[in-house]
Write an enzyme that holds these catalytic residues in place. Structure first.
Site, PDB file in Angstrom:
ATOM      1  N   GLY A   1       0.823  -1.211   0.000  1.00 15.18           N
ATOM      2  CA  GLY A   1       0.000   0.000   0.000  1.00 15.18           C
ATOM      3  C   GLY A   1       0.847   1.247   0.000  1.00 15.18           C
ATOM      4  O   GLY A   1       2.052   1.198  -0.254  1.00 15.18           O
ATOM      5  N   ASN A   2       0.228   2.371   0.267  1.00 11.83           N
ATOM      6  CA  ASN A   2       0.949   3.639   0.310  1.00 11.83           C
ATOM      7  C   ASN A   2       0.304   4.531   1.361  1.00 11.83           C
ATOM      8  O   ASN A   2      -0.744   4.193   1.917  1.00 11.83           O
ATOM      9  CB  ASN A   2       0.969   4.306  -1.066  1.00 11.83           C
ATOM     10  CG  ASN A   2      -0.426   4.618  -1.551  1.00 11.83           C
ATOM     11  OD1 ASN A   2      -1.122   5.461  -0.985  1.00 11.83           O
ATOM     12  ND2 ASN A   2      -0.862   3.921  -2.586  1.00 11.83           N
ATOM     13  N   SER A   3       0.922   5.675   1.618  1.00 10.43           N
ATOM     14  CA  SER A   3       0.479   6.498   2.742  1.00 10.43           C
ATOM     15  C   SER A   3      -0.464   7.623   2.338  1.00 10.43           C
ATOM     16  O   SER A   3      -0.628   8.598   3.069  1.00 10.43           O
ATOM     17  CB  SER A   3       1.707   7.073   3.457  1.00 10.43           C
ATOM     18  OG  SER A   3       2.489   7.785   2.525  1.00 10.43           O
ATOM     19  N   SER A   4      -1.120   7.487   1.198  1.00 11.07           N
ATOM     20  CA  SER A   4      -2.099   8.513   0.800  1.00 11.07           C
ATOM     21  C   SER A   4      -3.196   8.620   1.872  1.00 11.07           C
ATOM     22  O   SER A   4      -3.701   7.618   2.353  1.00 11.07           O
ATOM     23  CB  SER A   4      -2.731   8.126  -0.534  1.00 11.07           C
ATOM     24  OG  SER A   4      -3.847   8.949  -0.793  1.00 11.07           O
TER      25      SER A   4
ATOM     26  N   ALA B   1      -4.163   7.509  -4.989  1.00 12.14           N
ATOM     27  CA  ALA B   1      -2.798   6.996  -5.154  1.00 12.14           C
ATOM     28  C   ALA B   1      -2.932   5.498  -5.413  1.00 12.14           C
ATOM     29  O   ALA B   1      -3.231   4.719  -4.516  1.00 12.14           O
ATOM     30  CB  ALA B   1      -1.973   7.260  -3.904  1.00 12.14           C
TER      31      ALA B   1
END
Ligand code: CTP
Ligand code: CA
Length: 238
Positions: free
Chosen positions: A33-36, A101
């Protein structure tokens, strides 16, 4: 902005927004995942609703944001889920803004039960994860519009977080990305050195497909959202 009634320049328009980060599961408890935070997408939904639009936010993982008044959220997990939710609604939307994102790759296979560290058969699956490329939601939507498949002929807005390097500025990379994706507008922010991702403020440029570019001054994500809607409405008129 509470209390002050905004101009109703999006009255009756249908707006579709992607927000937040997608999660690509490796097994039931692990994901890529990502930190959006989803804040920019939700701010876009909040302002559009206040300006009279019917708003649908296809929301990946977000920082526990509450749904803006007057908007509907469609929760999704993976990029494929987000792709399906967007394609289902694209042909009835007047404006599509892709602030999510999106994970570019997803594990080639997903284990249905938790992989165990120290188990011979699972060890490989945890130490080396084969990835396959996800579908491009933005590029596909543009192609479908070009093919005449989207009855509502939406204005399509993309987002890009770019870094400059010794050869090319972030703005030049953004120009190339706008051309590659074929969308009408691209909101670009320069990232790196702790800038923007997951923050409460944003800044950058809004580029359009006719070669225009406007500066977006450092401001709250609500202020930036208002500028993006101004640009999208202006684009619709030319
Ligand atoms: N996007 C999308 N589907 C994808 C990847 C990206 O819809 N599979 C959208 C994003 O929501 C954003 C825009 O495309 O609006 C640009 O995303 P970005 O990650 O900058 O573009 P990529 O083509 O993935 O390029 P990069 O290699 O720089 O990640
Ligand atoms: Ca990407």
């Amino acid at each position: 902005h509470a209390g002050a009634r905004l101009p109703q320049d999006l009255a009756g328009k249908k707006v579709l927004i992607t927000a937040g980060g997608t999660h690509e599961h490796i097994d039931p408890v692990r994901f890529i995942g990502n930190s959006s935070s989803g804040r920019q997408g939700f701010a876009l939904g909040e302002i559009a609703a206040q300006r009279g639009a019917h708003v649908t936010i296809v929301a990946g993982n977000t920082a526990e944001l509450s749904t803006p008044a007057g908007a509907e959220t469609v929760p999704v997990v993976s990029t494929q889920d987000m792709f399906d939710a967007v394609q289902e609604r694209a042909g009835e939307s007047d404006f599509i803004v892709m602030a999510a994102a999106v994970a570019d790759f997803t594990p080639a296979s997903q284990a249905t039960s938790k992989l165990k560290k120290g188990s011979d058969s699972d060890e490989d699956a945890l130490s080396t994860i084969s990835l396959v490329e996800n579908p491009d939601i933005l590029a596909t939507t543009v192609k479908r519009r070009e093919a005449g498949e989207l009855d509502s002929n939406p204005v399509i807005v993309g987002f890009a977080a770019e870094t400059g390097d010794e050869h090319t500025t972030a703005l030049e990379y953004a120009r190339k990305k706008l051309q590659k994706k074929g969308c009408d507008l691209l909101m670009c922010n320069e990232v790196g050195m702790g800038k923007v991702f997951g923050q409460k403020h944003n800044e950058g440029w809004i580029l359009d497909a006719h070669g225009g570019v406007v500066d977006v001054e450092h401001g709250s994500k609500i202020e930036v959202a208002a500028q993006i809607w101004d640009a999208a409405l202006a684009y619709r008129e030319v």
